[in-house]
Scaffold this active site. Structure first.
Site, PDB file in Angstrom:
ATOM      1  N   SER A 142       0.789  -1.199  -0.098  1.00  0.00           N
ATOM      2  CA  SER A 142      -0.094   0.197  -0.099  1.00  0.00           C
ATOM      3  C   SER A 142       0.702   1.438   0.022  1.00  0.00           C
ATOM      4  O   SER A 142       1.575   1.633  -0.978  1.00  0.00           O
ATOM      5  CB  SER A 142      -0.845   0.053   1.076  1.00  0.00           C
ATOM      6  OG  SER A 142      -2.085   0.926   1.124  1.00  0.00           O
ATOM      7  N   ASP A 300      -1.316   1.373  -4.642  1.00  0.00           N
ATOM      8  CA  ASP A 300      -2.015   0.318  -5.236  1.00  0.00           C
ATOM      9  C   ASP A 300      -3.536   0.625  -5.504  1.00  0.00           C
ATOM     10  O   ASP A 300      -4.433  -0.325  -5.822  1.00  0.00           O
ATOM     11  CB  ASP A 300      -2.033  -0.865  -4.301  1.00  0.00           C
ATOM     12  CG  ASP A 300      -2.865  -0.729  -2.858  1.00  0.00           C
ATOM     13  OD1 ASP A 300      -2.550   0.362  -2.309  1.00  0.00           O
ATOM     14  OD2 ASP A 300      -3.291  -1.545  -2.354  1.00  0.00           O
ATOM     15  N   ASP A 302      -6.188   1.776  -3.781  1.00  0.00           N
ATOM     16  CA  ASP A 302      -7.358   1.315  -3.292  1.00  0.00           C
ATOM     17  C   ASP A 302      -7.669   2.812  -2.440  1.00  0.00           C
ATOM     18  O   ASP A 302      -8.842   2.807  -1.974  1.00  0.00           O
ATOM     19  CB  ASP A 302      -7.285   0.412  -2.275  1.00  0.00           C
ATOM     20  CG  ASP A 302      -6.144   0.360  -1.311  1.00  0.00           C
ATOM     21  OD1 ASP A 302      -5.346   1.249  -1.273  1.00  0.00           O
ATOM     22  OD2 ASP A 302      -6.425  -0.492  -0.340  1.00  0.00           O
TER      23      ASP A 302
END
Length: 561
Positions: A142, A300, A302
């Site tokens: 992340s 990533d 998200d």
């Protein structure tokens, strides 16, 4: 076996990966102890750690151990024949770890489908569902620093494993005793046997088609909105640019220096859109092109951060709570038909503003523990039993899900919604902050804050334990209701009445005070820190700010003592 024994066992392995072998021999004693004193724990969110040799580090051997556990888990669940989808981000060794996963799964005859290039986490979530796979793996850390990487496992619904599945998976990983003795199959043999397939653009095309659902007003003029976008050296550039173009946004300016897939994240101190410094390059670009909105995704993809112009005409970053409430309000206001049994799902540390917005449109709010896997689990439950129709889900930590064709937070969906919303308000001579003021005037001035207490070592963990127990034994002064998620209880202080909480057990305590004030204490599950969440509602912004300041001072003064 001592850490020294394990260290010597690694050094003695004649065919150890050459790069790891070289790093191993350069370690001093303290570095060796840190790398071998314990194992890199595979927890409810997978595993995440510093790259390097050692049982307590991310490397091909600890990844093989996780993959072996996944294979055993799928066999036990009867899902081995359904295969696994693997995606990876732009970090060091991400592709290597994806391939190692396939090489271990292949020993068990489990087919692995691996993307040919980096992909966002929500694309992996979608791919699991689209390809009807038994599980998915996302290689990512992340927004952690460059020296980290991680390994997240997804279930057949494209969601991170909920507690029951996670416990079963963890047990299988922990049953693997020797990470250096795990068999693998050569890549060429896997391909020849059909156990390794490569995913190119076919899943992207299907995902982009579903992203077309994230449109709620076709009459909004998109050409005129000036957008600056940065993927912060991560995975989101290609699909975000394609989805924005598909939706009709033509005035999109990428931050060129941050489009590069750079595992060092060299232009930012941290590739985290929650931190305002991550917008430095985007702000400069925005001023240059006269942008209306700045959009940043984490590596990533998200999480989404958005900045817009404030009352002074300067770019300011919306909080996750603010952006979530704005997007929820915009979607509900522009749905053709708000479901009679509609539900918005957020977490116990998310602002109450979202609940007020949902109630305004007759939509129920359901709270979960922190972690998007709990939101995904609720979505699946409601889809099966028909109790609610999902309309929106979000966390305060910049994670949102607009439509449920993915089952993890999705920055690409959120980008589309945020940009359409910004275009809508621009047509009316408003910025996103003007729209936020309207929400405040309608529902009250909700203000939140987060304080993190960072610790290190055994003493630090002991301090966190002491703090949690102290607040459990002696609740915060003025608390009307105490919710203890470890015990699963809600206690009404005035009457001592106790009722059960319908949530998994977790080491979290939340205090509700008068006039919509609350405070929540939660040790982090992924980092050596403890988090204190605060929320208040005021009659004016000044009133809310003053109340928040008093609440924080009261809690943190007690913690310092």
């Amino acid at each position: 076996m001592t850490w020294q024994d394990t260290y010597e066992r690694w050094k003695a392995k004649y065919d150890l990966d050459p790069q790891l072998q070289e790093a191993l021999h350069k370690m001093d004693e303290s570095e060796a102890e840190a790398a071998f004193n314990g194992t890199l724990e595979f927890g409810t969110g997978g595993m995440r750690g510093v790259l390097g040799p050692g049982t307590n580090r991310m490397n091909i051997y600890t990844v093989r151990k996780a993959a072996k556990g996944l294979a055993l888990y799928l066999e036990a669940e009867g899902r081995a024949d359904e295969g696994v989808v693997v995606a990876y981000d732009s970090r060091y060794q991400s592709f290597d770890f994806a391939l190692e996963t396939a090489k271990v799964l292949g020993v068990h005859g489990i087919k692995t489908s691996v993307f040919t290039g980096v992909r966002p986490t929500p694309t992996l979530s979608f791919a699991v569902r689209h390809l009807h796979a038994g599980a998915g793996v996302m290689i990512t850390a992340s927004h952690n620093p460059p020296e980290y990487n991680g390994y997240k496992v997804y279930n057949e619904q494209g969601a991170q494993l909920p507690p029951v599945q996670a416990d079963q998976m963890i047990a299988q990983v922990n049953a693997v005793e020797d990470e250096l003795a795990i068999d693998v199959v050569d890549k060429t043999l896997l391909e020849a046997d059909g156990l390794l397939e490569w995913i190119d653009d076919e899943v992207d095309v299907a995902y982009l088609e579903r992203l077309g659902m994230v449109t709620y007003r076709k009459d909004v003029a998109r050409d005129d909105l000036s957008i600056v976008f940065t993927p912060l050296h991560g995975t989101a550039y290609d699909l975000t640019m394609r989805s924005l173009a598909q939706a009709g946004f033509k005035n999109v300016h990428a931050v060129e220096d941050q489009v590069v897939e750079d595992p060092e994240f060299s232009t930012v101190k941290s590739p985290n859109p929650e931190e305002h410094q991550a917008f430095e390059y985007a702000v400069a670009k925005g001023k240059d092109v006269g942008a209306d909105i700045l959009v940043a995704t984490d590596p990533d993809a998200d999480r989404l951060g958005v900045a817009a112009k404030n009352a002074e005409g300067e770019y300011d970053v919306l909080t996750g709570n603010q952006l979530g409430a704005l997007m929820l309000d915009y979607k509900l206001a522009n749905l053709d038909d708000v479901p009679a049994n509609g539900v918005m799902i957020n977490t116990i540390v998310t602002s109450q503003l979202g609940q007020a917005v949902a109630a305004h449109y007759g939509v129920e709010t359901v709270n979960t523990l922190t972690g998007f896997k709990f939101i995904a689990e609720k979505i699946e439950t409601y889809n099966r039993n028909g109790e609610y129709d999902f309309v929106f889900g979000y966390e305060e930590s910049y994670g949102y899900l607009v439509e449920d064709f993915a089952r993890d937070k999705d920055a690409l969906q959120s980008t589309l919604l945020a940009c359409e919303m910004a275009a809508y308000y621009k047509e009316r001579g408003m910025t996103l902050f003007d729209a936020l003021d309207q929400l405040f005037e309608r529902h009250g001035y909700y203000v939140e804050d987060l304080h993190s207490l960072k610790v290190s070592g055994a003493e630090g963990q002991e301090r966190i334990t002491d703090i949690m127990e102290d607040f459990r034994e002696d609740p915060l002064a003025g608390a009307l209701v105490v919710e203890d998620y470890r015990e699963g209880t809600r206690t009404y202080v005035a009457t001592s009445e106790v009722e059960s909480l319908d949530l998994p057990h977790s080491n979290v305590v939340k205090f509700w005070l008068d006039d919509d004030m609350w405070c929540c204490l939660r040790p982090s599950g992924t980092e050596p820190k403890m988090k204190f969440y605060f929320g208040v509602r005021g009659k004016t912004r000044e009133d809310a700010d003053e109340r928040l300041s008093r609440l924080k001072e009261r809690v943190l003064k007690r913690v310092e003592g």
